[in-house]
Design a protein around this motif. Structure first.
Motif, PDB file in Angstrom:
ATOM      1  N   GLN A   1       3.220   5.746  -5.789  1.00 15.34           N
ATOM      2  CA  GLN A   1       3.099   5.754  -7.243  1.00 15.34           C
ATOM      3  C   GLN A   1       1.873   6.523  -7.725  1.00 15.34           C
ATOM      4  O   GLN A   1       1.857   7.004  -8.848  1.00 15.34           O
ATOM      5  CB  GLN A   1       3.063   4.323  -7.779  1.00 15.34           C
ATOM      6  N   HIS A   2       0.855   6.652  -6.874  1.00 13.56           N
ATOM      7  CA  HIS A   2      -0.368   7.353  -7.261  1.00 13.56           C
ATOM      8  C   HIS A   2      -0.507   8.693  -6.543  1.00 13.56           C
ATOM      9  O   HIS A   2      -1.602   9.266  -6.510  1.00 13.56           O
ATOM     10  CB  HIS A   2      -1.582   6.445  -7.026  1.00 13.56           C
TER      11      HIS A   2
ATOM     12  N   SER B   1       0.822  -1.200   0.000  1.00 15.23           N
ATOM     13  CA  SER B   1       0.000   0.000   0.000  1.00 15.23           C
ATOM     14  C   SER B   1       0.863   1.260   0.000  1.00 15.23           C
ATOM     15  O   SER B   1       0.547   2.243  -0.683  1.00 15.23           O
ATOM     16  CB  SER B   1      -0.920  -0.003   1.225  1.00 15.23           C
ATOM     17  N   MET B   2       1.940   1.221   0.740  1.00 14.19           N
ATOM     18  CA  MET B   2       2.855   2.362   0.790  1.00 14.19           C
ATOM     19  C   MET B   2       3.409   2.689  -0.588  1.00 14.19           C
ATOM     20  O   MET B   2       3.423   3.849  -1.004  1.00 14.19           O
ATOM     21  CB  MET B   2       4.016   1.984   1.723  1.00 14.19           C
TER      22      MET B   2
ATOM     23  N   ILE C   1      -4.146   0.412  -2.158  1.00 16.47           N
ATOM     24  CA  ILE C   1      -3.984   1.388  -1.073  1.00 16.47           C
ATOM     25  C   ILE C   1      -5.036   1.090  -0.014  1.00 16.47           C
ATOM     26  O   ILE C   1      -6.229   1.124  -0.278  1.00 16.47           O
ATOM     27  CB  ILE C   1      -4.098   2.835  -1.595  1.00 16.47           C
ATOM     28  N   VAL C   2      -4.553   0.758   1.186  1.00 13.36           N
ATOM     29  CA  VAL C   2      -5.451   0.340   2.262  1.00 13.36           C
ATOM     30  C   VAL C   2      -5.729   1.478   3.232  1.00 13.36           C
ATOM     31  O   VAL C   2      -5.028   2.489   3.242  1.00 13.36           O
ATOM     32  CB  VAL C   2      -4.860  -0.860   3.044  1.00 13.36           C
ATOM     33  N   ASN C   3      -6.719   1.280   4.070  1.00 17.19           N
ATOM     34  CA  ASN C   3      -7.017   2.204   5.150  1.00 17.19           C
ATOM     35  C   ASN C   3      -6.060   1.871   6.299  1.00 17.19           C
ATOM     36  O   ASN C   3      -6.323   0.970   7.095  1.00 17.19           O
ATOM     37  CB  ASN C   3      -8.482   2.055   5.575  1.00 17.19           C
TER      38      ASN C   3
ATOM     39  N   GLN D   1       6.477  -0.993 -13.601  1.00 16.64           N
ATOM     40  CA  GLN D   1       5.948  -1.860 -12.545  1.00 16.64           C
ATOM     41  C   GLN D   1       5.105  -0.978 -11.615  1.00 16.64           C
ATOM     42  O   GLN D   1       5.573  -0.507 -10.581  1.00 16.64           O
ATOM     43  CB  GLN D   1       7.089  -2.537 -11.774  1.00 16.64           C
ATOM     44  N   VAL D   2       3.877  -0.728 -12.028  1.00 17.30           N
ATOM     45  CA  VAL D   2       2.992   0.183 -11.306  1.00 17.30           C
ATOM     46  C   VAL D   2       1.906  -0.626 -10.605  1.00 17.30           C
ATOM     47  O   VAL D   2       1.216  -1.441 -11.232  1.00 17.30           O
ATOM     48  CB  VAL D   2       2.365   1.219 -12.261  1.00 17.30           C
ATOM     49  N   LEU D   3       1.774  -0.390  -9.320  1.00 16.64           N
ATOM     50  CA  LEU D   3       0.745  -1.060  -8.522  1.00 16.64           C
ATOM     51  C   LEU D   3      -0.612  -0.420  -8.759  1.00 16.64           C
ATOM     52  O   LEU D   3      -0.710   0.772  -9.044  1.00 16.64           O
ATOM     53  CB  LEU D   3       1.099  -0.972  -7.037  1.00 16.64           C
TER      54      LEU D   3
END
Length: 176
Positions: free
Chosen positions: A113-114, A107-108, A159-161, A152-154
């Protein structure tokens, strides 16, 4: 570092994301397993785990790109390990999905990346359970940019809470 015939570490808590490693593709698999193997190498002192990380990166990216990516991965995991107030947990082996700490790590990088800085910083805090996150954030950003440059983009869906993860961790600690 030493080599060991022991490949299994103490299993971490059950996976908290609905993403099995075997079902993870591309960036998720590479970054998730890279984090797992690098942390496992630090925990066990077994360089075979680092070689496992190198192998999957070299296979996916080629040796030249893998060298850069693994160098950034190493710096990030080293910063996480140095800043963490507790031992970072990872699953043993290649299966069983991603555990809490692995999910926060993914998530980090996804948040970096976003460009969702608040989420990335919250994940860093939840992962290391310390407010001393600057070095971890710096290396996470560097690793995220490197991986983005290697296509290599997630998914932003990773992305979590982080607040929910931190609360779950505190609840578990209070029950012990």
């Amino acid at each position: 570092m030493r080599r060991s015939n022991v490949t299994a570490l103490r299993p971490a808590a059950p996976p908290l994301v609905d993403l099995a490693v075997s079902g993870a593709r591309g960036a998720e698999r590479l970054i998730g397993l890279g984090f797992r193997y690098w942390v496992a190498g630090y925990k066990s002192g077994d360089i075979d785990r680092w070689e496992d990380a190198w192998r999957i990166y070299a296979q996916a990216l080629g040796p030249n790109a893998a060298r850069t990516a693994v160098s950034e991965l190493s710096a990030w995991v080293r910063a996480v390990s140095a800043a963490a107030r507790r031992e970072i947990e990872v699953c043993a082996g290649d299966g069983d999905g991603f555990c809490r700490d692995e999910s926060l790590a993914l998530s980090m990088i996804a948040a970096c990346q976003h460009n969702t800085c608040p989420a990335m910083r919250a994940c860093a805090f939840a992962l290391i359970e310390s407010s001393l996150i600057d070095e971890v954030v710096h290396h996470a950003e560097s690793f995220a940019v490197t991986m983005r440059g290697l296509d290599q983009v997630l998914s932003p869906g990773l992305i979590v809470n982080a607040a929910a993860y931190a609360a779950a961790s505190q609840d578990a600690a209070m029950r012990q």
